[in-house]
Design a protein around this motif. Sequence first.
Motif, PDB file in Angstrom:
ATOM      1  N   ARG A 175       2.399   2.855   2.102  1.00  0.00           N
ATOM      2  CA  ARG A 175       1.972   3.591   2.476  1.00  0.00           C
ATOM      3  C   ARG A 175       0.540   3.513   1.322  1.00  0.00           C
ATOM      4  O   ARG A 175      -0.828   3.696   2.548  1.00  0.00           O
ATOM      5  CB  ARG A 175       2.538   5.199   3.178  1.00  0.00           C
ATOM      6  N   GLY A 176       0.501   4.557   0.805  1.00  0.00           N
ATOM      7  CA  GLY A 176      -0.305   4.636  -0.458  1.00  0.00           C
ATOM      8  C   GLY A 176      -0.851   3.562  -0.218  1.00  0.00           C
ATOM      9  O   GLY A 176      -2.215   3.555  -0.437  1.00  0.00           O
ATOM     10  N   LYS A 177      -0.429   2.053  -0.757  1.00  0.00           N
ATOM     11  CA  LYS A 177      -0.965   1.533  -0.891  1.00  0.00           C
ATOM     12  C   LYS A 177      -1.910   0.711  -0.206  1.00  0.00           C
ATOM     13  O   LYS A 177      -2.683   0.059  -0.542  1.00  0.00           O
ATOM     14  CB  LYS A 177      -0.041   0.268  -1.605  1.00  0.00           C
ATOM     15  N   SER A 179      -2.982   2.162   2.294  1.00  0.00           N
ATOM     16  CA  SER A 179      -4.535   3.510   2.873  1.00  0.00           C
ATOM     17  C   SER A 179      -5.582   2.859   1.770  1.00  0.00           C
ATOM     18  O   SER A 179      -7.151   4.051   1.739  1.00  0.00           O
ATOM     19  CB  SER A 179      -3.886   4.408   2.676  1.00  0.00           C
ATOM     20  N   VAL A 180      -5.700   3.111   0.487  1.00  0.00           N
ATOM     21  CA  VAL A 180      -6.149   2.954  -0.837  1.00  0.00           C
ATOM     22  C   VAL A 180      -7.443   1.380  -0.062  1.00  0.00           C
ATOM     23  O   VAL A 180      -6.855   0.861  -0.261  1.00  0.00           O
ATOM     24  CB  VAL A 180      -5.737   2.723  -2.248  1.00  0.00           C
TER      25      VAL A 180
END
Length: 183
Positions: A175-177, A179-180
């Motif tokens: 998810r973090g990857k 959204s970045v």
Amino acid sequence: MSKTVDTTAQSDRKLRRRHLVMLILLGVLTAMEVVLNRFLSIKTWDLKIGFSFVPVVVAALLYGPLGGGCVAALGDFIGAMLFPNGPFFPGFTLTALLTGIVFGLFLQKKQTPFGIILSVAINQLILSLLLNSYWISVLYGSPYVPLLGTRLIQCAILIPVQIAVIFALAPAIRRGKASVRLD
């Protein structure tokens, strides 16, 4: 012509920025690996139980086998140089490199239950149990087969812990990857 030059320059800046972010993140993950390994692990001369695998897994999830391998190997080398637990032995650094590579090969693209379990099993049973036990045997002159018995306890503890942590960590990293954005 001018528009092509501007587009090329802009894409070049984005690429440099992406590489800079990658280097910074890999540096932070390496530092985390050193701290978790050298200060926050339970260690004896033949056993080590801790969470120093977490930054290696994060690097492997984000940057594949090369990222995971670099964080693991550099973390081992830097930790051994700055905070030695004994003599430096390159075999352990090789095992660390292979550990990061294995995590990267199985976890970079898809984190399937089979891939997670297989990566942990290979790392714990082949690299940690067999290879690191061999390095300990060579370094300290301890008989190899009896050493496997004590190190099997370490593997029995770490296999379910690593599987659970990676199952919990992988979706958050994904998810973090996603959204970045580096635009």
